[in-house]
Design an enzyme around this catalytic site. Structure first.
Site, PDB file in Angstrom:
ATOM      1  N   TYR A 148       0.853  -1.191   0.000  1.00 32.23           N
ATOM      2  CA  TYR A 148       0.000   0.000   0.000  1.00 32.23           C
ATOM      3  C   TYR A 148       0.885   1.235   0.000  1.00 32.23           C
ATOM      4  O   TYR A 148       1.857   1.310   0.761  1.00 32.23           O
ATOM      5  CB  TYR A 148      -0.895   0.003   1.249  1.00 32.23           C
ATOM      6  CG  TYR A 148      -1.792   1.223   1.358  1.00 32.23           C
ATOM      7  CD1 TYR A 148      -2.825   1.434   0.441  1.00 32.23           C
ATOM      8  CD2 TYR A 148      -1.615   2.161   2.373  1.00 32.23           C
ATOM      9  CE1 TYR A 148      -3.645   2.542   0.543  1.00 32.23           C
ATOM     10  CE2 TYR A 148      -2.442   3.272   2.490  1.00 32.23           C
ATOM     11  CZ  TYR A 148      -3.455   3.465   1.567  1.00 32.23           C
ATOM     12  OH  TYR A 148      -4.272   4.560   1.673  1.00 32.23           O
ATOM     13  N   ASP A 243       9.254   3.090   0.188  1.00 33.53           N
ATOM     14  CA  ASP A 243       8.165   3.694   0.945  1.00 33.53           C
ATOM     15  C   ASP A 243       8.362   3.288   2.400  1.00 33.53           C
ATOM     16  O   ASP A 243       7.993   2.192   2.816  1.00 33.53           O
ATOM     17  CB  ASP A 243       6.818   3.212   0.397  1.00 33.53           C
ATOM     18  CG  ASP A 243       5.647   3.863   1.133  1.00 33.53           C
ATOM     19  OD1 ASP A 243       5.878   4.496   2.182  1.00 33.53           O
ATOM     20  OD2 ASP A 243       4.506   3.731   0.658  1.00 33.53           O
ATOM     21  N   LYS A 271       3.682   8.934   9.145  1.00 31.12           N
ATOM     22  CA  LYS A 271       3.503   8.306  10.463  1.00 31.12           C
ATOM     23  C   LYS A 271       4.491   8.852  11.516  1.00 31.12           C
ATOM     24  O   LYS A 271       4.323   9.977  11.945  1.00 31.12           O
ATOM     25  CB  LYS A 271       3.497   6.794  10.309  1.00 31.12           C
ATOM     26  CG  LYS A 271       2.351   6.395   9.337  1.00 31.12           C
ATOM     27  CD  LYS A 271       1.957   4.951   9.260  1.00 31.12           C
ATOM     28  CE  LYS A 271       0.652   4.850   8.469  1.00 31.12           C
ATOM     29  NZ  LYS A 271       0.725   4.083   7.243  1.00 31.12           N
TER      30      LYS A 271
END
Ligand SMILES: *Cc1c(COP(=O)(O)O)cnc(C)c1O
Length: 432
Positions: A148, A243, A271
C-alpha cells in the site's frame, strides 16, 4: 478471565456517525467491517493505554497505525505542541524548524540529502513518483501486489491473480488511464520483477516498494530481495523508491534502508516523522530533489506543508528517539515475547511474521511470503481472536492484514498481561 464490556456509548455514536460520515468514519479500516462489529470510539489515550467513551481501557497495539512509537501523549511531545501552538498554528512562510527536521532526517537517513515536507504519507508517495517520472522522463512505475502506498490514483491498483502486467484500478472513480502505467510484480518474486523490466525496457521510471511489507500483514523481504531491486533498477536507469512511511524510524533511526543496508534513490516518510501530527516527507539525492519547484520544474506545493505544530511534534519525537536508541531493542524484545506467546499457544495453526517491532499473526498454516499466501488466512478466525482480545482489554488492528505496533511506553507488565490473554483465548478455544 472476565470479559464483558459495555460498549453502549460507542454503539450510539456509531449510529450517529453513519448519518454524517461515510460508513461512520474518516478512514475505512476504523469501521471494523472486517471483524463484524461496531467500532469503539476513543476518548483519550496515555502511554500504552487507550480509553473509549464507555470508560473501558485497553493496552493499545495500534498506536494510530504507527506514529505513536513513544506511546500516547508523551509529556515532552505534548509540551512541544502546546508551546508551538501559542505562537500561531500556521504561517504559510518558512520557519527554522523545517530546516531542523530536514537536517535530522538527513542525519538518520543519509540517502535523504534533500527532502520536502508534506502533510501525509499519501502526498509524500504521489510526489516522489512525480519526481521520479520527471527525473527519468519515463512514465511507467512498478509496484508490488499487496503493498500500500496511499490512495493516489495510479497507486490504487490490485492486479487480478496471474495478470501480472495488467493493471485494474482498485477503486471506483479511478480511470483505467490512470493505472495503465502501473505495473504489478509479486513481492519476494525476483522473476516477476525481471519480466516487467524486460518487457518494458527503457520505459520504467521507478520501482516502489515497502522494504518490509506491512499492509498485507507484515511480510519481511526475502534474503537478497532488496539488493536485487537495487541492482535491477540501477541497471535499467530506473529509480528505487523505498516507501518507509511505516518502517522509517520504526525499524531503527535509519529505517529499513539502514536495517538491510540497501540505499534507495528516493524515500517516503509519514507516520512517526510527524510525531502524531499530520506530516510526511519525501527526499533523496540533491540532483533528483532539485527538480522540485521552486528549485526545478516538477511542481508540488502545500498550504500546510512544514506546519509549525507538526514540525514541533516531529522534531521532539525524533530527538527523543535519537537520545534513547535503546528504545528499539526494548520494543523489538517486547514484540518477540508476544510473538513467542502466540506461537506457543497456537502452534502451526498460525504464522507469526516479525521484523523488529513490526509483527502480524496470520491464521493460516502456510508460510506467508507474499500477497497470495497472506490471503490464505482465515479472516473469520482472526475476527474471533480480535474480538476476544478487545473484550479483554487488548486493542489490536481490526483486520487480519495489518501490523501490530508497539511503543516504548509498553512495560513488561503490559506485555505479560497481553500474553496471558492470548493464552486464555487458546484455552477457551480448545474447550469449545
Ligand atoms: C500509511 C501508509 C501510507 C499512506 O500514508 P497516509 O498518511 O495514510 O496518507 C503510504 N505508504 C505506506 C507504506 C503506509 O503504511
Amino acid at each position: 478471565m472476565a470479559g464483558t464490556m459495555n460498549h453502549q456509548k460507542s454503539e450510539q455514536l456509531y449510529e450517529r456517525a453513519k448519518k454524517c460520515l461515510p460508513g461512520g468514519v474518516n478512514s475505512p479500516v476504523r469501521a471494523y467491517l472486517a471483524v463484524g462489529r461496531a467500532p469503539v470510539f476513543i476518548e483519550r489515550a496515555k502511554g500504552p493505554y487507550i480509553y473509549d467513551v464507555d470508560g473501558n481501557s485497553y493496552i493499545d497495539y495500534v498506536g494510530s497505525w504507527g506514529p505513536c512509537i513513544l506511546g500516547h501523549a508523551h509529556p515532552q511531545v505534548t509540551e512541544a505542541v502546546r508551546r508551538a501552538s501559542e505562537n500561531g498554528l500556521t504561517y504559510g512562510a518558512p520557519t527554522q524548524k523545517e530546516i531542523e527536521i530536514a537536517e535530522m532526517i538527513r542525519d538518520c537517513m543519509p540517502s535523504m540529502e534533500v527532502s520536502r515536507l508534506v502533510s501525509s504519507g499519501t502526498e509524500a508517495v504521489m510526489s516522489a513518483v512525480r519526481v521520479a517520472r520527471g527525473f527519468t522522463g519515463r512514465d511507467k512505475i512498478v509496484k508490488f501486489r499487496g503493498c500500500y502506498h496511499g490512495h493516489a490514483d495510479d497507486l490504487l491498483v490490485k492486479a487480478g491473480s496471474g495478470a501480472l502486467t495488467q493493471s485494474v484500478p482498485d477503486s471506483l472513480g479511478v480511470p483505467a488511464d490512470c493505472t495503465k502505467n502501473t505495473l504489478i510484480a509479486e513481492y519476494n518474486d525476483e522473476a516477476s520483477v525481471q519480466r516487467l523490466f524486460e518487457t518494458n525496457r527503457g520505459q520504467i521510471a521507478a520501482l516502489i516498494v515497502e522494504p518490509v511489507a506491512a499492509n498485507m500483514g507484515v511480510v519481511p523481504p526475502a534474503e537478497g530481495f532488496l539488493p536485487f531491486l537495487r541492482e535491477i533498477t540501477r541497471q535499467n536507469g530506473a529509480l528505487l523508491i523505498f516507501d518507509e512511511v511505516i518502517t522509517g524510524f520504526r525499524l531503527g533511526l535509519g529505517g529499513a534502508q539502514q536495517y538491510y543496508g540497501v540505499e534507495p534513490d528516493l524515500t517516503t516518510l509519514g507516520k512517526i516523522v510527524g510525531g502524531g501530527m499530520p506530516m510526511g516527507a519525501y527526499g533523496g539525492r540533491r540532483e533528483i530533489m532539485h527538480l522540485v519547484a521552486p528549485a526545478g520544474p516538477v511542481y508540488q506545493a502545500g498550504t500546510l506543508s512544514g506546519n509549525p505544530i507538526a514540525t514541533a511534534a516531529g522534531i521532539t519525537t525524533l530527538r527523543l528517539l535519537r537520545e534513547q536508541p535503546q528504545i528499539y531493542d526494548k520494543i523489538a524484545a517486547h514484540t518477540e515475547t508476544i510473538a513467542d506467546a502466540v506461537k506457543d499457544a497456537f502452534g502451526d495453526q498460525v504464522q507469526v511474521n516479525r521484523v523488529g517491532s513490526l509483527m502480524s499473526v496470520f491464521f493460516t498454516g502456510e508460510r506467508v511470503t507474499n500477497y497470495e499466501t497472506a490471503t490464505t488466512s482465515d479472516t473469520v478466525k482472526y475476527a474471533r481472536y480480535f474480538g476476544y482480545l478487545l473484550e479483554h482489554g487488548i486493542y489490536t488492528a481490526p483486520s487480519q492484514f495489518e501490523a501490530m505496533f508497539l511503543s516504548a511506553a509498553h512495560q513488561t507488565e503490559d506485555i505479560e498481561k497481553t500474553c496471558d490473554v492470548v493464552r486464555s483465548y487458546q484455552t477457551q478455544l480448545s474447550m469449545d
